[in-house]
Design a protein around this motif. Sequence first.
Motif, mmCIF file in Angstrom:
data_model
loop_
_atom_site.group_PDB
_atom_site.id
_atom_site.type_symbol
_atom_site.label_atom_id
_atom_site.label_comp_id
_atom_site.label_asym_id
_atom_site.label_seq_id
_atom_site.Cartn_x
_atom_site.Cartn_y
_atom_site.Cartn_z
ATOM 1 N N ASN A 23 0.820 -1.210 0.000
ATOM 2 C CA ASN A 23 0.000 0.000 0.000
ATOM 3 C C ASN A 23 0.853 1.259 0.000
ATOM 4 O OD1 ASN A 23 -2.365 1.530 0.116
ATOM 5 N ND2 ASN A 23 -2.435 1.460 2.331
ATOM 6 N N TYR A 29 -2.287 4.649 -1.449
ATOM 7 C CA TYR A 29 -3.062 5.443 -0.500
ATOM 8 C C TYR A 29 -3.403 6.835 -1.038
ATOM 9 C CZ TYR A 29 1.634 7.166 0.301
ATOM 10 O OH TYR A 29 2.884 7.666 0.118
ATOM 11 N N THR A 31 -4.757 7.534 -3.999
ATOM 12 C CA THR A 31 -5.981 7.524 -4.798
ATOM 13 C C THR A 31 -7.066 6.743 -4.071
ATOM 14 O OG1 THR A 31 -5.308 5.521 -5.976
ATOM 15 C CG2 THR A 31 -4.689 7.629 -6.959
ATOM 16 N N ARG A 32 -8.282 7.045 -4.408
ATOM 17 C CA ARG A 32 -9.420 6.321 -3.840
ATOM 18 C C ARG A 32 -10.049 5.513 -4.960
ATOM 19 N NH1 ARG A 32 -10.975 8.636 1.282
ATOM 20 N NH2 ARG A 32 -9.751 10.508 1.585
ATOM 21 N N SER A 33 -9.654 4.239 -5.024
ATOM 22 C CA SER A 33 -10.191 3.350 -6.043
ATOM 23 C C SER A 33 -10.244 1.937 -5.463
ATOM 24 C CB SER A 33 -9.306 3.372 -7.292
ATOM 25 O OG SER A 33 -8.029 2.841 -6.995
ATOM 26 N N PHE A 34 -10.788 1.024 -6.251
ATOM 27 C CA PHE A 34 -10.874 -0.362 -5.803
ATOM 28 C C PHE A 34 -9.488 -0.962 -5.619
ATOM 29 C CE2 PHE A 34 -11.177 -4.923 -6.706
ATOM 30 C CZ PHE A 34 -11.975 -5.290 -5.634
ATOM 31 N N SER A 36 -6.790 0.526 -4.727
ATOM 32 C CA SER A 36 -6.163 1.015 -3.493
ATOM 33 C C SER A 36 -6.805 0.409 -2.255
ATOM 34 C CB SER A 36 -6.238 2.541 -3.435
ATOM 35 O OG SER A 36 -7.574 2.973 -3.338
ATOM 36 N N ALA A 37 -8.022 -0.113 -2.378
ATOM 37 C CA ALA A 37 -8.694 -0.741 -1.232
ATOM 38 C C ALA A 37 -8.285 -2.201 -1.044
ATOM 39 C CB ALA A 37 -10.205 -0.649 -1.407
ATOM 40 N N PHE A 105 1.653 12.064 1.080
ATOM 41 C CA PHE A 105 0.284 11.927 1.568
ATOM 42 C C PHE A 105 -0.151 13.168 2.338
ATOM 43 C CE2 PHE A 105 -2.721 10.510 4.884
ATOM 44 C CZ PHE A 105 -3.767 10.143 4.046
ATOM 45 N N THR A 108 -0.746 16.073 -0.032
ATOM 46 C CA THR A 108 -1.989 15.870 -0.769
ATOM 47 C C THR A 108 -3.194 16.206 0.099
ATOM 48 O OG1 THR A 108 -0.945 14.110 -2.050
ATOM 49 C CG2 THR A 108 -3.346 14.182 -2.068
ATOM 50 N N GLN A 109 -3.163 15.760 1.343
ATOM 51 C CA GLN A 109 -4.274 16.041 2.252
ATOM 52 C C GLN A 109 -4.386 17.536 2.567
ATOM 53 O OE1 GLN A 109 -6.634 13.864 3.326
ATOM 54 N NE2 GLN A 109 -5.650 12.534 1.834
ATOM 55 N N GLN A 112 -6.043 19.210 -0.291
ATOM 56 C CA GLN A 112 -7.490 18.948 -0.246
ATOM 57 C C GLN A 112 -8.173 19.812 0.816
ATOM 58 O OE1 GLN A 112 -9.323 17.152 -2.298
ATOM 59 N NE2 GLN A 112 -7.489 16.676 -3.475
#
Length: 175
Positions: A23, A29, A31-34, A36-37, A105, A108-109, A112
């Motif tokens: 990960n 971490y 991106t928010r996708s399948f 990454s899960a 990370f 990036t946060q 956002q």
Amino acid sequence: MYKKVALYGLAFGSLSASMILINYLNKLYLTRSFVSAIPVLANVIIVGFGVYFLIKKIMFEPNKKPISLGKALFASLLTALIAAICNIAAYQHIKLNKKEYFEDFRNTQIKQMDIHLSRDSSLNLSERSKKKEEATRNLDENMSTGAFARTEIQMFLSVALVITLLVYVANQKRQ
């Protein structure tokens, strides 16, 4: 029994820790996708399988008396704790030796946060800066090793408890 607990805990804990490494080292971490899960879900599933196999192994050992629920719970919780310690060690390794992953990370946060706060027209400049400072402080606290350790231990112990109870009850019905 303790040898089996240590063996299963270290085996499935190191496999679970590899998901942490996958990960972070592949930057999933961000991106928010399948995709990454998958490492996050696999982390939980791996520990579940480890506890399942341990309880099955302990229950079908030739003993004079059957295994008690307390002994099964103790073994599974200890296995989950060992696996959680493996994950915490992997996280600590990445956090200390690969700081650029956490900086990416964090940056990036923060971007956002800036976007989110700039959209809120009800805040003036000083309120935005206070909210950003508070959110940044919370982000740093949530990225700490202690916060990660608490989360991992709670998650793994919960999974171990549920899996043990399900396996134990299912095997008691068969007997």
